[in-house]
Design a protein around this motif. Structure first.
Motif, PDB file in Angstrom:
ATOM      1  N   ARG A 137      54.555  33.197  28.458  1.00 50.49           N
ATOM      2  CA  ARG A 137      52.816  33.779  28.055  1.00 50.49           C
ATOM      3  C   ARG A 137      52.662  33.230  29.446  1.00 50.49           C
ATOM      4  N   GLY A 138      52.451  32.583  30.337  1.00 50.80           N
ATOM      5  CA  GLY A 138      51.799  32.356  31.759  1.00 50.80           C
ATOM      6  C   GLY A 138      52.370  34.208  32.578  1.00 50.80           C
ATOM      7  N   TRP A 139      53.679  34.061  32.423  1.00 50.03           N
ATOM      8  CA  TRP A 139      53.846  35.020  32.934  1.00 50.03           C
ATOM      9  C   TRP A 139      53.265  36.368  32.939  1.00 50.03           C
ATOM     10  N   ALA A 140      53.478  36.680  31.577  1.00 50.99           N
ATOM     11  CA  ALA A 140      52.884  38.031  30.394  1.00 50.99           C
ATOM     12  C   ALA A 140      51.650  37.997  31.278  1.00 50.99           C
ATOM     13  N   ARG A 141      50.612  36.618  31.149  1.00 50.12           N
ATOM     14  CA  ARG A 141      49.137  36.904  31.761  1.00 50.12           C
ATOM     15  C   ARG A 141      49.069  37.358  33.276  1.00 50.12           C
ATOM     16  N   ALA A 142      50.194  36.247  34.273  1.00 53.10           N
ATOM     17  CA  ALA A 142      50.650  37.191  35.648  1.00 53.10           C
ATOM     18  C   ALA A 142      50.395  39.009  35.858  1.00 53.10           C
ATOM     19  N   GLU A 143      51.459  39.159  34.979  1.00 54.35           N
ATOM     20  CA  GLU A 143      51.623  40.663  34.451  1.00 54.35           C
ATOM     21  C   GLU A 143      50.466  41.805  34.482  1.00 54.35           C
ATOM     22  N   ASN A 144      49.758  40.987  33.366  1.00 52.56           N
ATOM     23  CA  ASN A 144      48.158  41.795  33.197  1.00 52.56           C
ATOM     24  C   ASN A 144      47.744  42.154  34.108  1.00 52.56           C
ATOM     25  N   ALA A 145      47.835  40.079  35.008  1.00 52.36           N
ATOM     26  CA  ALA A 145      46.595  40.856  35.816  1.00 52.36           C
ATOM     27  C   ALA A 145      46.445  41.306  37.038  1.00 52.36           C
ATOM     28  N   ALA A 146      48.333  41.695  37.600  1.00 56.07           N
ATOM     29  CA  ALA A 146      49.037  42.997  38.559  1.00 56.07           C
ATOM     30  C   ALA A 146      48.074  44.037  38.025  1.00 56.07           C
ATOM     31  N   CYS A 147      49.273  44.375  37.133  1.00 57.67           N
ATOM     32  CA  CYS A 147      48.754  45.531  36.351  1.00 57.67           C
ATOM     33  C   CYS A 147      47.554  46.537  36.745  1.00 57.67           C
TER      34      CYS A 147
END
Length: 516
Positions: free
Chosen positions: A33-43
């Motif tokens: 979940r943490g990396w999914a949030r980071a992925e969203n922020a990076a996108c």
């Protein structure tokens, strides 16, 4: 964004891959979940960067270029596609999404930047709010969606669309995206991106009587052989389409019986050109033919060895390459080349330049077989549908294999009209390698498509110059040669939005139900 700021945003930065082995199942879920949030922020940040460079490129361009076929939007999309390793279409779609977030949905963009929503949800929001034209209504919808979107929870795709649509209807009913009545047009399509190399799918939507007539004829042709024909009914249906396309009314039977009247029938005459790509020294008249093995297995060649000599591995049939499709297995090649006339393509070696602008047939075929696709970064348009471009423009640059490459029409125009000292520049090496320099000075190297499959085609040809290649002078009035649009992209988008809003308003005035 630096690592420290990301840690502040997510409280605890997700663990790295090397640390996963020490985590329990619950911690692994938290890490995902943490990396999914980071992925969203990076996108979100990537789209914001794309929107910024898009705004700069399109606002600084001359108004005349808005009507170019390769207009400023297309030019910046080509630049971003090369930088992000995307196709032209994907780059343009992502850029438009970034522009919509910045200009129309800034509050939703802030939620996205915090990593609280995914790119998939952002796509739905951008698409389903696209018809809103009033800036105040758009701002109200943006604020309401931003306040709700992180609290929607785990909704299905249809429920997400319904939640977005409810907000749109509350503020601007004419902006609802909805399907239109079932007035499907007739259509025929040949080929699909999912087709395997060597195959082409056929799809058609016909009037029912026409479809019934086609079905009846295909089945009659498929059933025109004797019962001993080894093909399945599905295979005979496919062969029936080929026979009908060649103007035949029946199939030739493959039973192998001498007394079968259908065995000697005419077979379809093929008019397709298939290239046999091989080393130049192996394209002389063969002295021995190796027949394919039974059951469509690749043909092999065995060599007797003495007891004192180590065994040599058997030669394997090499795969072929189908232009526009990709690598084709050897087992399929036999069925495609049956009855075909083969034409050899030879490496030009140190042959001199040709004294003309248009390359000869032999040279053009070599260039296409060497390159296989368009040579612009991350473009896969087949070489058979591409232009043959002089890397250094003719006549300063000769018509020679070391100065020729394949470019699809779009990227050919990008190079021609968006090139120069401050635009795209390309340099070609004798082995076919092309080094591209973008308007920002970034470099991208592309290699001939045959480099892995048919490396002999990439043997260096003659070196045309040492050091930097010559730079021809730009001709006055060259921009007049760029194909023109009737309307700008912005005008086309505005027309489409207004037309869809008008249809929605008409349904609303009549009090009719939405045309779902």
């Amino acid at each position: 964004m630096g690592s420290a700021k990301l840690e502040h945003m997510f409280d605890i930065f997700p663990p790295e891959v090397a640390d996963l082995g020490a985590l329990n199942a619950g911690e692994l879920v938290d890490a995902a979940r943490g990396w999914a949030r980071a992925e969203n922020a990076a996108c979100a940040r990537k789209l914001a960067v794309m929107a910024e460079i898009f705004a700069r490129r399109t606002s600084d361009s001359a108004e005349e270029r808005e009507l170019w076929w390769v207009d400023p939007e297309a030019a910046v999309a080509a630049e971003l596609a090369a930088a992000l390793q995307l196709t032209q279409g994907l780059a343009l779609h992502q850029t438009h999404r970034g522009v919509a977030l910045r200009d129309r949905l800034p509050k939703v963009a802030a939620v996205f930047e915090a990593g609280l929503i995914s790119d998939l949800l952002v796509r739905k929001i951008v698409w389903r709010t696209w018809l809103i034209t009033d800036p105040q209504l758009m701002a109200a919808v943006d604020a309401e969606l931003a306040g709700q979107v992180s609290r929607w929870g785990a909704l299905s795709e249809k429920k997400l669309e319904a939640a977005i649509d409810a907000t749109v209807i509350a503020h601007d009913p004419a902006a609802l995206r909805q399907p239109r009545p079932g007035t499907a047009d007739r259509a025929v399509e040949f080929g699909s991106p999912t087709d395997e190399p060597g195959y082409t799918s056929l799809w058609a939507r016909l009037y029912s009587p026409d479809a019934a007539a086609v079905c009846d004829r295909v089945n009659r042709v498929a059933d025109s052989v004797c019962a001993a024909d080894p093909r399945s009914h599905a295979e005979r249906l496919c062969d029936a389409f080929g026979a009908i396309g060649a103007g035949l009314e029946t199939l030739a039977c493959r039973c192998g019986h001498d007394d079968c009247d259908a065995a000697g029938r005419e077979t379809p005459t093929r008019n397709t050109t298939i290239y046999l790509i091989a080393d130049a020294e192996t394209t002389e008249e063969p002295t021995e033919t190796v027949e394919p093995a039974a059951d469509h297995e690749p043909a092999t060649e065995t060599v007797e060895q003495s007891e004192t000599e180590p065994a040599k591995p058997a030669k394997r049939a090499k795969p072929a390459f189908a232009f526009g499709a990709g690598v084709m297995p050897p087992a399929l090649l036999g069925a495609l080349v049956e009855g075909a006339r083969l034409r050899y393509v030879r490496h030009p070696g140190d042959s001199p330049a040709e004294e003309r602008y248009t390359p000869s047939t032999a040279l053009a075929e070599f260039i296409r077989c060497r390159d296989l696709t368009c040579r612009f970064p991350f473009c896969d348009k087949p070489a058979t549908d591409a232009d043959i471009d002089h890397t250094v423009p003719y006549p300063v640059g000769p018509t020679h294999a070391s100065n020729l490459k394949c470019l699809c029409r779009f990227h050919h125009l990008v190079k021609t009209f968006w090139g120069g000292p401050d635009g795209w520049r390309d340099r070609q090496l004798p082995d076919g390698t092309v080094i591209w320099t973008s308007p920002t000075g970034h470099t991208y190297t592309t290699y001939p498509g045959s480099r892995l499959l048919f490396p002999s085609l990439c043997r260096p040809t003659a070196t045309l110059w040492f050091g930097e290649p010559p730079t021809p002078q730009t001709r006055d009035g060259r921009t007049a040669m760029m194909p023109r649009r009737r309307r700008t992209r912005a005008a086309n988008r505005s027309r489409a939005i207004n037309a869809e809003r008008k249809l929605n308003a008409e349904h609303s005035d009549r009090g009719s139900d939405p045309p779902f």
